[in-house]
Design an enzyme around this catalytic site. Structure first.
Site, PDB file in Angstrom:
ATOM      1  N   GLU A   1       0.962  -1.384   0.250  1.00 21.67           N
ATOM      2  CA  GLU A   1       0.234  -0.217  -0.257  1.00 21.67           C
ATOM      3  C   GLU A   1       0.892   1.475  -0.026  1.00 21.67           C
ATOM      4  OE1 GLU A   1      -2.386   0.322   3.526  1.00 21.67           O
ATOM      5  OE2 GLU A   1      -3.824  -1.670   2.680  1.00 21.67           O
ATOM      6  N   GLY A   2       1.614   1.613   0.137  1.00 22.69           N
ATOM      7  CA  GLY A   2       3.134   2.235   0.462  1.00 22.69           C
ATOM      8  C   GLY A   2       3.479   2.700   2.142  1.00 22.69           C
TER       9      GLY A   2
END
Lengths: 353, 353
Positions: free
Chosen positions: A318-319
């Site tokens: 997702e980061g």
């Protein structure tokens, strides 16, 4: 169609590097005592081309796409989770949403090739923003043939470059979402680095040993059926995903603009691996946020001689790892910009060794 | 005089621990995929006694003191650097000043026993604050006898407890400054854990191999002359420093109040080691920020079964590592407080393993 890939220049500058090192060495601290933060400060100064680097309007971009491979049971979660998580990112309830909010990172979610149509919407200022850059509703099953055509891959690359061109600031944080995309990262690692799938394939979001074995067998089919796809762009089209290809375009554009690129985990690293095989100087602009708990990431980092900042056993994607590491970057800039020198602070230097 | 040491209760609560784990397990992420951040969230929830922990008004306190041992050449820097760095902290030019500013940490510098008199001053709101809690202008040379008397040690402990009582918020970040205080940490580690000085003694701020050998020989004298000082408080008085003893009092008080204690590197860990030998449940309230590059710190962490958050080769002290790790704590709280559950976000769960 062809992708128009920017050229990435060599930004090595020995004079600037020496000036940065000299500045760090005269700050009020024992020589080298800030360890990895000092090498980070050197990197940021060199990317931004200044002895006083400052990060402005950091942009977290989460690239989302679906994968034909998911139908082959390579993930612990169903494909529907991709669009559901896109909605969750936008609603503010996902890990990356929470962390981006904490650190004041502008959050953009890009539908690069999600199977379900995501409804367009306007974002209020400061809220997560949705960009629709769908090339197709998911890739084809790479175990049966190429995941995408060369034209589709080029479209995704161009989409990525274009969207970065429109982003403000000088720092890009990479995130991604796509059920089955650890499979894509494993395939690209195996193909581009000549490693075995046994080394490259891991649990992803939570497969058990038997599940990993099934996944590995499917991925072997994908390598076999796409045996001729060995050049970076060919491998990307045959084995990649729309979120990965769009990210490759984004990375190349960000590198061309000398933005700082903060790389998250296994999948975003795979995009950087492809980009660096196209343009090696891309790596001069990259900071690697963390060493993922996903098998294969350490191998991938070693291929790029990357030394990540964190090692927290993260394997969410997702980061989230990039967001968690982010504060270290302004810290490194702050050391260069705001710390006093021995001389300015009237502090005595080292007397003995 | 005697120190009035608070009793530190056992806060283990199986019901709360299970509730926290259940909450983490139902957040929209694969099980356990936030790795070390999840165990941090569990710890913070248990310290603060809630499923929705929130950190308020975090306080960075830098404890400063001088050491008789410094005259024996155990440090690469002269003793004057202690007061010079106190001035640098207050003026905003030191690493910990820069990092505290970045993260909105209130910064308090305490003269616990600096050799030079530090002029009192008023701090503007939001600026670093000076507290004068000097027990004596530096300790005696521990290689010739006890560094301080029992009464002086008790005074420092009381000073530490009292100053924490007056601090707002629910999180204490530990920092320190004192030329020669890696020697103190090595001595306390060797004495309290029965380890050899060869294992416990490192380069400090930058000794070379011959310097480390000289330092080790001086420290051996200190152990020999203070051979009877084996109980924690006796060892602290004989081998410690005023900044370490004041910190021990601060840690005990913070633990009694169930504040989150974020421990920096080798010297602050030594204070926690002493405190935990007095009251073992202190460790339930501690989060260890980083693994220092200083030899001995890893051994000390292992003695406390501590798993630090960062491993960046830092060896500056001041609280710089605690400040760098700090953002991970609100991140962990944010995961618990702000992330959506699968059910609330309408995200499908795991289908296969």
């Amino acid at each position: 169609m062809n992708a128009h890939l920017p050229l990435i220049a060599d930004i090595a500058n020995e004079q600037l590097a020496q000036a940065l090192q000299h500045k760090l060495d005269h700050k009020t601290k024992p020589l080298g005592s800030l360890g990895r933060l000092e090498s980070l400060a050197l990197t940021l100064g060199q990317i931004l081309g200044t002895e006083t680097p400052a990060l402005e309007q950091p942009q977290m971009v989460v690239f989302a796409g679906d994968h034909g491979l998911a139908a082959r049971g390579v993930s612990a979660f169903p494909s529907d989770v991709t669009w559901q998580m896109v909605e969750n990112f936008l609603a503010g309830g996902a890990a990356v949403s929470v962390l981006a909010r904490q650190h004041g990172l502008a959050l953009t979610v890009v539908d690069c090739g999600v199977a379900r149509n995501i409804a367009p919407r306007e974002a209020a200022p400061g809220q997560p923003r949705l960009l629709l850059r769908k090339v197709a509703p998911g890739t084809q099953d790479a175990s049966q043939g190429p995941a995408m055509s060369a034209a589709q891959c080029a479209q995704a690359l161009n989409n990525g470059a274009e969207l970065v061109r429109d982003l403000p600031g000088n720092a890009l944080l990479l995130g991604e979402m796509g059920i089955a995309n650890t499979s894509v990262a494993s395939l690209l690692l195996a193909r581009l680095c000549g490693l075995s799938l046994a080394e490259c394939t891991g649990a992803g979001t939570g497969l058990d040993a038997a599940g990993i074995e099934r996944k590995r067998a499917v991925l072997q089919q994908a390598l076999d059926v796409n045996v001729a796809a060995t050049a970076p762009l060919d491998a990307l089209a045959a084995l990649g995903g729309y979120e990965v290809a769009t990210m490759v375009g984004a990375v190349l554009q960000a590198a061309a603009e000398r933005r700082v690129i903060l790389v998250d985990g296994f999948i975003t690293s795979a995009a950087v691996l492809v980009a660096s095989r196209l343009q090696p100087h891309v790596l001069q602009r990259c900071v690697f946020a963390h060493r993922s708990g996903e098998r294969g990431h350490q191998l991938m980092l070693a291929q790029m001689q990357a030394e990540p900042l964190l090692d927290l056993g993260l394997r969410l994607g997702e980061g989230s790892g990039a967001a968690l590491a982010w504060p270290l970057l302004p810290s490194a800039c702050g050391i260069l910009r705001e710390m006093a020198s021995f001389e300015a602070a009237g502090v005595s230097g080292q007397t003995a060794a």
